[in-house]
Scaffold this motif. Structure first.
Motif, PDB file in Angstrom:
ATOM      1  N   LYS A 130       0.878  -1.359  -0.012  1.00 35.51           N
ATOM      2  CA  LYS A 130      -0.038   0.034  -0.029  1.00 35.51           C
ATOM      3  C   LYS A 130       0.867   1.262   0.055  1.00 35.51           C
ATOM      4  O   LYS A 130       0.210   2.465  -0.465  1.00 35.51           O
ATOM      5  CB  LYS A 130      -1.012  -0.083   1.174  1.00 35.51           C
ATOM      6  CG  LYS A 130      -0.216   0.136   2.650  1.00 35.51           C
ATOM      7  CD  LYS A 130      -1.188   0.038   3.792  1.00 35.51           C
ATOM      8  CE  LYS A 130      -0.711   0.299   4.932  1.00 35.51           C
ATOM      9  NZ  LYS A 130      -1.435   0.086   6.101  1.00 35.51           N
ATOM     10  N   ASP A 145      -1.745   3.930  -1.259  1.00 34.83           N
ATOM     11  CA  ASP A 145      -3.020   4.024  -0.055  1.00 34.83           C
ATOM     12  C   ASP A 145      -3.831   5.472   0.025  1.00 34.83           C
ATOM     13  O   ASP A 145      -4.943   5.655   0.104  1.00 34.83           O
ATOM     14  CB  ASP A 145      -2.611   3.306   1.137  1.00 34.83           C
ATOM     15  CG  ASP A 145      -1.565   4.104   1.824  1.00 34.83           C
ATOM     16  OD1 ASP A 145      -0.936   4.840   1.018  1.00 34.83           O
ATOM     17  OD2 ASP A 145      -1.290   4.045   2.917  1.00 34.83           O
ATOM     18  N   TRP A 156     -15.187   3.755  -8.438  1.00 34.14           N
ATOM     19  CA  TRP A 156     -15.242   2.382  -8.251  1.00 34.14           C
ATOM     20  C   TRP A 156     -16.397   1.698  -9.072  1.00 34.14           C
ATOM     21  O   TRP A 156     -17.424   2.271  -9.218  1.00 34.14           O
ATOM     22  CB  TRP A 156     -15.554   2.248  -6.840  1.00 34.14           C
ATOM     23  CG  TRP A 156     -14.481   2.693  -5.756  1.00 34.14           C
ATOM     24  CD1 TRP A 156     -14.671   4.241  -5.292  1.00 34.14           C
ATOM     25  CD2 TRP A 156     -13.518   2.126  -5.298  1.00 34.14           C
ATOM     26  NE1 TRP A 156     -13.531   4.258  -4.395  1.00 34.14           N
ATOM     27  CE2 TRP A 156     -12.753   3.314  -4.435  1.00 34.14           C
ATOM     28  CE3 TRP A 156     -12.875   0.937  -5.464  1.00 34.14           C
ATOM     29  CZ2 TRP A 156     -11.586   2.865  -3.711  1.00 34.14           C
ATOM     30  CZ3 TRP A 156     -11.495   0.704  -4.696  1.00 34.14           C
ATOM     31  CH2 TRP A 156     -10.951   1.567  -3.825  1.00 34.14           C
ATOM     32  N   TYR A 171     -15.985  -7.774  -5.866  1.00 40.60           N
ATOM     33  CA  TYR A 171     -15.432  -6.595  -5.098  1.00 40.60           C
ATOM     34  C   TYR A 171     -15.619  -5.397  -5.910  1.00 40.60           C
ATOM     35  O   TYR A 171     -15.962  -5.147  -7.066  1.00 40.60           O
ATOM     36  CB  TYR A 171     -13.951  -6.770  -5.145  1.00 40.60           C
ATOM     37  CG  TYR A 171     -13.278  -7.968  -4.532  1.00 40.60           C
ATOM     38  CD1 TYR A 171     -12.925  -8.035  -3.042  1.00 40.60           C
ATOM     39  CD2 TYR A 171     -13.050  -9.227  -5.061  1.00 40.60           C
ATOM     40  CE1 TYR A 171     -12.648  -9.116  -2.403  1.00 40.60           C
ATOM     41  CE2 TYR A 171     -12.591 -10.292  -4.428  1.00 40.60           C
ATOM     42  CZ  TYR A 171     -12.266 -10.279  -3.003  1.00 40.60           C
ATOM     43  OH  TYR A 171     -11.739 -11.511  -2.336  1.00 40.60           O
ATOM     44  N   ASP A 172     -15.232  -4.262  -5.105  1.00 41.33           N
ATOM     45  CA  ASP A 172     -15.344  -2.915  -5.756  1.00 41.33           C
ATOM     46  C   ASP A 172     -13.828  -2.815  -6.319  1.00 41.33           C
ATOM     47  O   ASP A 172     -13.002  -2.947  -5.612  1.00 41.33           O
ATOM     48  CB  ASP A 172     -15.647  -1.889  -4.904  1.00 41.33           C
ATOM     49  CG  ASP A 172     -17.196  -1.725  -4.454  1.00 41.33           C
ATOM     50  OD1 ASP A 172     -17.967  -2.191  -5.224  1.00 41.33           O
ATOM     51  OD2 ASP A 172     -17.482  -1.392  -3.306  1.00 41.33           O
ATOM     52  N   THR A 187      -6.633  -0.730  -7.711  1.00 42.18           N
ATOM     53  CA  THR A 187      -7.218  -1.118  -6.147  1.00 42.18           C
ATOM     54  C   THR A 187      -8.597  -1.868  -5.997  1.00 42.18           C
ATOM     55  O   THR A 187      -9.507  -1.437  -6.856  1.00 42.18           O
ATOM     56  CB  THR A 187      -7.649   0.368  -5.439  1.00 42.18           C
ATOM     57  OG1 THR A 187      -6.734   1.216  -5.628  1.00 42.18           O
ATOM     58  CG2 THR A 187      -7.797   0.143  -3.901  1.00 42.18           C
ATOM     59  N   ARG A 188      -8.371  -2.659  -5.232  1.00 42.64           N
ATOM     60  CA  ARG A 188      -9.624  -3.723  -5.118  1.00 42.64           C
ATOM     61  C   ARG A 188     -10.045  -3.295  -3.639  1.00 42.64           C
ATOM     62  O   ARG A 188      -9.347  -3.259  -2.673  1.00 42.64           O
ATOM     63  CB  ARG A 188      -9.052  -5.113  -4.943  1.00 42.64           C
ATOM     64  CG  ARG A 188     -10.175  -6.333  -5.016  1.00 42.64           C
ATOM     65  CD  ARG A 188      -9.865  -7.506  -4.749  1.00 42.64           C
ATOM     66  NE  ARG A 188      -9.214  -7.727  -3.206  1.00 42.64           N
ATOM     67  CZ  ARG A 188      -8.338  -8.771  -3.055  1.00 42.64           C
ATOM     68  NH1 ARG A 188      -8.199  -9.674  -3.858  1.00 42.64           N
ATOM     69  NH2 ARG A 188      -7.954  -8.829  -1.676  1.00 42.64           N
ATOM     70  N   ARG A 189     -11.447  -3.298  -3.380  1.00 42.62           N
ATOM     71  CA  ARG A 189     -12.019  -3.191  -1.980  1.00 42.62           C
ATOM     72  C   ARG A 189     -13.076  -3.901  -1.842  1.00 42.62           C
ATOM     73  O   ARG A 189     -14.030  -4.397  -2.477  1.00 42.62           O
ATOM     74  CB  ARG A 189     -12.787  -1.642  -2.109  1.00 42.62           C
ATOM     75  CG  ARG A 189     -13.179  -1.301  -0.608  1.00 42.62           C
ATOM     76  CD  ARG A 189     -13.866   0.118  -0.751  1.00 42.62           C
ATOM     77  NE  ARG A 189     -15.102   0.276  -1.686  1.00 42.62           N
ATOM     78  CZ  ARG A 189     -15.549   1.588  -2.103  1.00 42.62           C
ATOM     79  NH1 ARG A 189     -14.970   2.527  -1.759  1.00 42.62           N
ATOM     80  NH2 ARG A 189     -16.524   1.525  -2.944  1.00 42.62           N
ATOM     81  N   SER A 190     -12.971  -4.694  -0.560  1.00 47.76           N
ATOM     82  CA  SER A 190     -13.770  -5.538  -0.121  1.00 47.76           C
ATOM     83  C   SER A 190     -15.434  -4.847   0.027  1.00 47.76           C
ATOM     84  O   SER A 190     -15.438  -4.032   0.645  1.00 47.76           O
ATOM     85  CB  SER A 190     -13.479  -6.289   1.252  1.00 47.76           C
ATOM     86  OG  SER A 190     -14.698  -7.174   1.700  1.00 47.76           O
ATOM     87  N   GLY A 194     -14.589  -3.402   3.319  1.00 43.29           N
ATOM     88  CA  GLY A 194     -13.769  -2.344   3.056  1.00 43.29           C
ATOM     89  C   GLY A 194     -12.188  -2.299   3.011  1.00 43.29           C
ATOM     90  O   GLY A 194     -11.454  -1.501   2.616  1.00 43.29           O
ATOM     91  N   GLU A 195     -11.797  -3.664   3.179  1.00 40.31           N
ATOM     92  CA  GLU A 195     -10.199  -3.956   3.058  1.00 40.31           C
ATOM     93  C   GLU A 195      -9.679  -3.769   1.613  1.00 40.31           C
ATOM     94  O   GLU A 195     -10.424  -3.989   0.766  1.00 40.31           O
ATOM     95  CB  GLU A 195      -9.916  -5.350   3.742  1.00 40.31           C
ATOM     96  CG  GLU A 195      -8.390  -5.487   3.438  1.00 40.31           C
ATOM     97  CD  GLU A 195      -8.277  -6.930   3.955  1.00 40.31           C
ATOM     98  OE1 GLU A 195      -7.059  -7.376   4.140  1.00 40.31           O
ATOM     99  OE2 GLU A 195      -9.111  -7.731   3.906  1.00 40.31           O
ATOM    100  N   LEU A 196      -8.568  -3.014   1.546  1.00 40.52           N
ATOM    101  CA  LEU A 196      -7.881  -2.711   0.293  1.00 40.52           C
ATOM    102  C   LEU A 196      -6.819  -3.577  -0.098  1.00 40.52           C
ATOM    103  O   LEU A 196      -6.192  -4.134   0.626  1.00 40.52           O
ATOM    104  CB  LEU A 196      -7.596  -1.082   0.220  1.00 40.52           C
ATOM    105  CG  LEU A 196      -8.762  -0.103   0.399  1.00 40.52           C
ATOM    106  CD1 LEU A 196      -8.019   1.184   0.336  1.00 40.52           C
ATOM    107  CD2 LEU A 196      -9.771  -0.231  -0.561  1.00 40.52           C
TER     108      LEU A 196
END
Length: 254
Positions: A130, A145, A156, A171-172, A187-190, A194-196
Motif C-alpha cells: 500500500k 493508499d 469504483w 469486489y469494488d 485498487t480492490r475494495r472488499s 472495506g479492506e483494500l
C-alpha cells in the motif's frame, strides 16, 4: 496479446509467504518451494513449474552442509523472484502460450522481476504494498493508499474477478492512470469490510479494465491447486532433508 476470452494467464503463487515467514524459515535452516501455475480463461489450472528455494546464509553459503545434503556443486543461490524468472523463461522456451503474469507482493515489488517482464513485453498484474509510490497523470508523486482513500465514489466499479468456493468473488475496483500510459494502478475494495488491496498493472497493449480484474482474480484457481495438493497428497506436510528427496518430488507425477 488477446482479450480475456482468448488470453492464457500464467500465475505465480507462493502460498502468501511473507518476508517475516522467510526470515523465520531462514533462521531455522528450512527450505521452501517456489511454484509457477498456469490458468486458462475457463479456469483450468495446473502447477507448471517448481524450484527449491535454499536460503543463502543458512544453506548456499555453507558448502559442507550442501555437500552433505547432496546438493550438486553447480547449484547457485537464487532469490525467489529469480527462480520465477527462470521458470517463465522455461515456459517460453517450451512454447507455452500465455498472455499475462500475476503474483503477490513479494514479486510485485521486486524491481528485477518487473524490469524483466517489461523488457520481455510480458503484461502483468501484480500485487504491491500500500506504500507504493508512483507518478500520476499530472506528474505528481503519490502514495497508493493515500490516493485510494481520496477516490470519488464514482471511480469504483463492482465487478466479479472469478468464481470461488462460495460463488462469484465480487469486489469494488478502481483503476488509476499514471504518467506512463503503459502502467496503471488498480485498487480492490472488499464489499464486506472495506479492506483494500493494491495492484501494479504493466499493460502495454492497453487491455480493458475488465481484463485487468480478470487477471488479478486468476490466482484463486492456483490456490485451489494448493488446496487439492494439501488434501490429497500432503503438500503442506512434506519436508526434505536431502537434494535427492526434492528431486523425487520434482519428478513425481503431477
Amino acid at each position: 496479446m488477446g482479450s480475456a476470452s482468448t488470453s492464457r494467464p500464467v500465475v505465480v503463487y507462493d502460498g502468501a509467504v511473507t518476508r517475516a515467514d522467510l526470515d523465520e524459515w531462514e533462521s531455522e535452516l528450512e527450505q521452501i518451494a517456489t511454484f509457477l501455475g498456469y490458468v486458462t480463461p475457463a479456469r483450468d489450472r495446473v502447477l507448471l513449474g517448481r524450484r527449491l528455494y535454499m536460503p543463502n546464509e543458512s544453506w548456499m553459503a555453507d558448502p559442507a552442509r550442501c555437500a552433505e545434503a547432496g546438493v550438486p556443486p553447480e547449484v547457485a543461490f537464487r532469490t525467489r523472484p529469480q527462480q520465477v524468472q527462470e521458470m517463465i523463461e522455461s515456459a517460453r522456451l517450451a512454447g507455452v502460450p500465455f498472455a499475462w503474469f500475476t503474483a503477490d507482493e513479494e514479486f510485485g515489488q521486486n524491481p528485477g522481476l518487473c524490469d524483466y517482464l517489461a523488457t520481455s513485453r510480458i503484461p502483468y498484474v501484480m500485487a504491491v504494498p500500500k506504500t507504493t509510490q508512483f507518478t500520476d497523470t499530472t506528474g505528481k508523486t503519490v502514495q497508493f493508499d493515500a490516493l485510494a482513500g481520496r477516490l470519488r465514489q464514482n471511480a469504483w466499479q463492482r465487478r466479479a474477478c472469478g468464481i470461488g468456493s462460495k460463488g462469484h468473488r465480487v469486489y469494488d475496483w478502481a483503476l488509476i492512470g499514471s504518467a506512463d500510459p503503459d502502467h496503471q494502478y488498480m485498487t480492490r475494495r472488499s464489499i464486506d469490510d472495506g479492506e483494500l488491496a493494491f495492484y501494479h498493472c504493466h499493460n502495454p497493449s492497453h487491455a480493458g479494465f475488465g481484463e485487468l480484474v480478470h487477471v488479478a482474480g486468476a490466482r484463486w484457481p492456483i490456490e485451489e491447486c494448493f488446496g487439492s495438493g494439501k488434501n490429497e497428497v500432503g503438500l503442506d506436510d512434506y519436508q526434505v532433508r536431502a537434494w535427492d528427496a526434492w528431486s523425487l518430488i520434482q519428478n513425481s507425477p503431477k
